[in-house]
Design an enzyme around this catalytic site. Structure first.
Site, PDB file in Angstrom:
ATOM      1  N   HIS A 120      30.520  46.707  46.710  1.00 22.60           N
ATOM      2  CA  HIS A 120      31.058  47.820  45.928  1.00 22.60           C
ATOM      3  C   HIS A 120      30.038  48.219  44.877  1.00 22.60           C
ATOM      4  CE1 HIS A 120      32.036  44.998  42.684  1.00 22.60           C
ATOM      5  NE2 HIS A 120      32.632  44.220  43.577  1.00 22.60           N
ATOM      6  N   HIS A 179      27.797  45.764  43.092  1.00 25.06           N
ATOM      7  CA  HIS A 179      26.652  45.194  43.806  1.00 25.06           C
ATOM      8  C   HIS A 179      25.518  46.216  43.911  1.00 25.06           C
ATOM      9  CE1 HIS A 179      30.284  43.136  45.658  1.00 25.06           C
ATOM     10  NE2 HIS A 179      29.736  42.235  44.857  1.00 25.06           N
ATOM     11  N   CYS A 214      36.755  26.400  43.369  1.00 20.32           N
ATOM     12  CA  CYS A 214      37.153  27.798  43.591  1.00 20.32           C
ATOM     13  C   CYS A 214      36.221  28.394  44.643  1.00 20.32           C
ATOM     14  CB  CYS A 214      37.069  28.612  42.292  1.00 20.32           C
ATOM     15  SG  CYS A 214      37.322  30.382  42.593  1.00 20.32           S
ATOM     16  N   CYS A 245      34.319  31.723  43.617  1.00 21.83           N
ATOM     17  CA  CYS A 245      33.251  31.444  42.632  1.00 21.83           C
ATOM     18  C   CYS A 245      32.179  30.541  43.234  1.00 21.83           C
ATOM     19  CB  CYS A 245      33.765  30.681  41.414  1.00 21.83           C
ATOM     20  SG  CYS A 245      34.819  31.586  40.312  1.00 21.83           S
ATOM     21  N   CYS A 303      42.089  29.513  39.432  1.00 25.22           N
ATOM     22  CA  CYS A 303      40.866  29.828  38.692  1.00 25.22           C
ATOM     23  C   CYS A 303      41.168  30.957  37.702  1.00 25.22           C
ATOM     24  CB  CYS A 303      39.815  30.265  39.714  1.00 25.22           C
ATOM     25  SG  CYS A 303      38.507  31.254  39.050  1.00 25.22           S
ATOM     26  N   HIS A 341      39.458  34.355  39.188  1.00 24.26           N
ATOM     27  CA  HIS A 341      39.999  34.999  40.392  1.00 24.26           C
ATOM     28  C   HIS A 341      41.522  34.922  40.499  1.00 24.26           C
ATOM     29  CE1 HIS A 341      35.735  34.495  41.510  1.00 24.26           C
ATOM     30  NE2 HIS A 341      35.943  35.658  42.083  1.00 24.26           N
ATOM     31  N   LYS A 353      37.721  44.439  34.862  1.00 31.21           N
ATOM     32  CA  LYS A 353      36.515  44.265  35.682  1.00 31.21           C
ATOM     33  C   LYS A 353      36.784  44.736  37.113  1.00 31.21           C
ATOM     34  CE  LYS A 353      33.490  40.998  37.865  1.00 31.21           C
ATOM     35  NZ  LYS A 353      33.268  39.671  38.330  1.00 31.21           N
ATOM     36  N   LYS A 374      36.997  42.681  43.917  1.00 36.21           N
ATOM     37  CA  LYS A 374      37.858  42.688  45.110  1.00 36.21           C
ATOM     38  C   LYS A 374      39.244  42.136  44.799  1.00 36.21           C
ATOM     39  CE  LYS A 374      34.384  40.990  46.992  1.00 36.21           C
ATOM     40  NZ  LYS A 374      33.378  40.177  47.604  1.00 36.21           N
TER      41      LYS A 374
HETATM   42  N1  MSP Z   1      26.034  35.229  45.979  1.00 33.79           N
HETATM   43  C1  MSP Z   1      26.117  35.113  44.558  1.00 33.79           C
HETATM   44  C2  MSP Z   1      24.774  35.320  43.924  1.00 33.79           C
HETATM   45  C3  MSP Z   1      23.708  34.376  44.355  1.00 33.79           C
HETATM   46  S1  MSP Z   1      22.163  34.748  43.634  1.00 33.79           S
HETATM   47  C4  MSP Z   1      21.199  33.432  44.020  1.00 33.79           C
HETATM   48  C5  MSP Z   1      27.090  36.176  44.032  1.00 33.79           C
HETATM   49  N2  MSP Z   1      27.356  37.179  44.836  1.00 33.79           N
HETATM   50  S2  MSP Z   1      28.390  38.357  44.531  1.00 33.79           S
HETATM   51  O1  MSP Z   1      28.325  39.216  45.678  1.00 33.79           O
HETATM   52  O2  MSP Z   1      29.666  37.846  44.184  1.00 33.79           O
HETATM   53  O3  MSP Z   1      27.896  39.073  43.237  1.00 33.79           O
HETATM   54  C6  MSP Z   1      26.624  39.580  43.137  1.00 33.79           C
HETATM   55  C7  MSP Z   1      26.413  40.315  41.859  1.00 33.79           C
HETATM   56  O4  MSP Z   1      27.309  41.406  41.742  1.00 33.79           O
HETATM   57  C8  MSP Z   1      26.569  39.490  40.586  1.00 33.79           C
HETATM   58  O5  MSP Z   1      25.431  39.684  39.757  1.00 33.79           O
HETATM   59  C9  MSP Z   1      27.778  40.074  39.922  1.00 33.79           C
HETATM   60  O6  MSP Z   1      27.662  40.035  38.533  1.00 33.79           O
HETATM   61  C10 MSP Z   1      27.705  41.499  40.405  1.00 33.79           C
HETATM   62  N3  MSP Z   1      28.979  42.182  40.235  1.00 33.79           N
HETATM   63  C11 MSP Z   1      30.157  41.923  40.856  1.00 33.79           C
HETATM   64  N4  MSP Z   1      31.128  42.722  40.305  1.00 33.79           N
HETATM   65  C12 MSP Z   1      30.563  43.505  39.344  1.00 33.79           C
HETATM   66  C13 MSP Z   1      31.003  44.521  38.492  1.00 33.79           C
HETATM   67  N5  MSP Z   1      32.259  44.914  38.469  1.00 33.79           N
HETATM   68  N6  MSP Z   1      30.077  45.124  37.691  1.00 33.79           N
HETATM   69  C14 MSP Z   1      28.735  44.790  37.707  1.00 33.79           C
HETATM   70  N7  MSP Z   1      28.295  43.834  38.497  1.00 33.79           N
HETATM   71  C15 MSP Z   1      29.189  43.133  39.274  1.00 33.79           C
HETATM   72  O7  MSP Z   1      27.561  36.032  42.914  1.00 33.79           O
END
Ligand code: MSP
Length: 501
Positions: A18, A21, A137, A140, A160, A163, A317, A320
């Protein structure tokens, strides 16, 4: 040539990405292009994190094998990144890293062995076998301490805090990393090195977590409970903890511990590394990652920069779990790529949380891009066509015409406008180097406003009627066109505007 290595987190390959990311990759892409303009040899990594229980479960739920699941999501993510010009064809990332690559397996297993060979700063074994009993979790990918979960009424299974989902009870044999021996090393590193953890406001958070006491970290799971992972060297009954596997991607991608042909080179790029991460995963990228690296005898990255979260209009925030995400495909369908990219950099103050709304995106696109930059461009081009047959005239005003230029409100030798622009350029560079993207763009847009004002004051439609004002009109057209060329192309250029005279 100085090198610069920039990374985004690698995204979980359990579901489609989303805006949260897309955001980090857009920011990293902007930094990547900027650093190239500034003459650095840059390497830019993004990719997918493909192991662990969460992915295994997502695959089961969708009736796919884990391999099918991760292939599907990583391909989708590549497609979405290409839609936003973040792919190599458009000058974007250099590597789309996947933790299921065989060279990554090789690199992580090597890293594990290197860690295991060494002693901790307090002269103990770094890795030891024990028994883990606690709550985990899956979303996480983290074991949860007592203050990180709550017990819902009438239930015996805690949830958690992040989540709000049921935790898994884990009670099994495990390999442990002796994290508790790294507290002094971590405190010294972070306290003595302001560059290593940014922004400033996040440092205290990490420092107080360390001061609160570090527990040893479980870094493996029994294969019977998690099968989708990288085997622990010398112990096929265990797979590695997914964060150890995932964090290592930043170095295995460069060629650390593996024989990948054409690897860009760990020695070359690692010394000037910047990791961009969301603030929610900062602890993993500092406390854990710094300790693993130190344990393996490797230098630390130069900077870990934590950004804020995209919130929905109600300030929650985006994620998902809450189901309030902005889907990347939807953004692509309804908005231009540049509008979304600009919005991400301009609307969110990097490091702080920001609210997303379609209204704000439309407003930014209309006000800044269409009415601001776009309008100035179309005005300038159409005046050049209308008044000078499509040819940009030279901008010099001869001394005998200074008086006429002044009458039109124009500074005749261009000195004032040059100093406005040079100041904006210096501020832009200072801000951008400091990851203050929103403020850097504000500085640029102030220049656009300044040129708009120059045109409105000079009134070219009247100048054209007066022969004595021919050079004044030329100067207005030249300055306007040259100012537009500058932010579009050569923000870092030093001889700015010199050819104007
Ligand atoms: N797979 C791990 C990261 C491993 S790095 C060696 C992970 N993945 S994730 O897909 O859950 O998240 C990736 C990134 O997306 C994180 O930096 C997280 O902060 C970011 N975001 C997820 N939701 C977000 C928002 N709502 N706003 C901004 N960034 C967000 O964690």
């Amino acid at each position: 040539m100085d090198t610069f290595y920039i990374t985004t987190p690698i995204y979980y390959a359990n579901s489609l990405p989303h805006l949260g990311h897309l955001y980090t990759t857009i920011v990293a892409d902007a930094v990547h292009r900027y650093k190239m303009q500034r003459g650095f040899d840059v390497f830019f990594l993004t990719g997918t994190d493909e192991h662990g229980i969460n992915i295994q479960r997502a695959a089961e739920k969708a009736g796919r094998s884990p391999r099918e699941q991760v292939d599907l999501i990583s391909n989708e993510l590549k497609r979405l990144f290409a839609d936003f010009s973040l792919d190599p064809k458009n000058g974007g990332y250099d590597i789309f890293m996947r933790t299921t690559e065989p060279f990554h397996y090789q690199g992580v297993q090597y890293l594990w062995s290197e860690i295991a060979k060494n002693k901790t700063p307090k002269d103990n074994d770094t890795i030891y076998k024990g028994f883990y009993e606690g709550w985990f979790c899956a979303p996480c990918a983290a074991f949860k301490l007592n203050d990180e979960y709550f017990l819902p009424e009438g239930s015996e299974i805690p949830r958690c805090l992040i989540h709000e989902r049921d935790l898994d009870r884990v009670s099994e044999e495990s390999w442990f990393f002796r994290l508790s021996d790294y507290d002094e090393f971590l405190l010294q590193t972070i306290e003595n090195n302001p560059e290593i953890l940014k922004p400033e406001s996040r440092r205290n958070e990490v420092i107080s977590f360390i001061k609160g006491g570090l527990q040893d970290l479980s870094i493996s799971r029994e294969k019977t409970s998690v099968s989708w992972g990288i085997p622990v060297p010398g112990d096929d009954d265990h797979v590695m903890y997914v964060w150890l596997d995932a964090l290592s991607n930043y170095i295995t991608a460069l060629g650390y511990g593996n024989e990948r042909e054409g690897a860009p080179g760990f020695e070359k790029y690692w010394p000037n590394t910047t990791h961009l991460v969301g603030k929610d995963i900062l602890r993993f990228h500092t406390v854990y990652w710094f300790s693993f690296l130190n344990a393996a005898g490797l230098p630390l990255p130069k900077t870990v920069y934590a950004h804020g979260m995209w919130l929905d209009a109600d300030g929650r925030k985006m994620g998902k779990t809450l189901g309030n995400v902005i889907e990347v495909d939807v953004l692509h369908k309804h908005f231009q790529t540049d509008a979304v990219r600009y919005f991400c950099l301009r609307e969110m103050v990097f490091g702080q949380d920001g609210k997303f709304s379609y209204e704000a995106l439309i407003e930014r696109a209309n006000a800044d891009l269409a009415s601001g930059l776009g309008n100035l461009l179309s005005r300038t081009v159409s005046m050049i066509h209308k008044y000078r047959e499509g040819k940009l005239p030279a901008g010099k005003i001869s001394e005998e015409n200074y008086i006429h230029a002044r009458r039109a409100g124009l500074d005749p030798d261009g000195g004032e406008i040059v100093s406005v622009l040079e100041h904006a350029r210096d501020e832009f560079i200072r801000r951008f180097d400091n990851f203050e993207f929103s403020q850097a763009l504000e500085d640029l847009w102030a220049v656009i406003a300044r040129i708009d004002k120059m045109i409105s004051d000079a009134k070219p439609w009247e100048l054209v009627k007066d022969e004595k004002q021919a050079e004044t009109l030329n100067a207005v057209l030249y300055r306007s066109a040259e100012t537009l060329r500058w932010p579009a192309d050569q923000v870092h250029e030093s001889g700015l505007y010199k050819s104007a005279n």
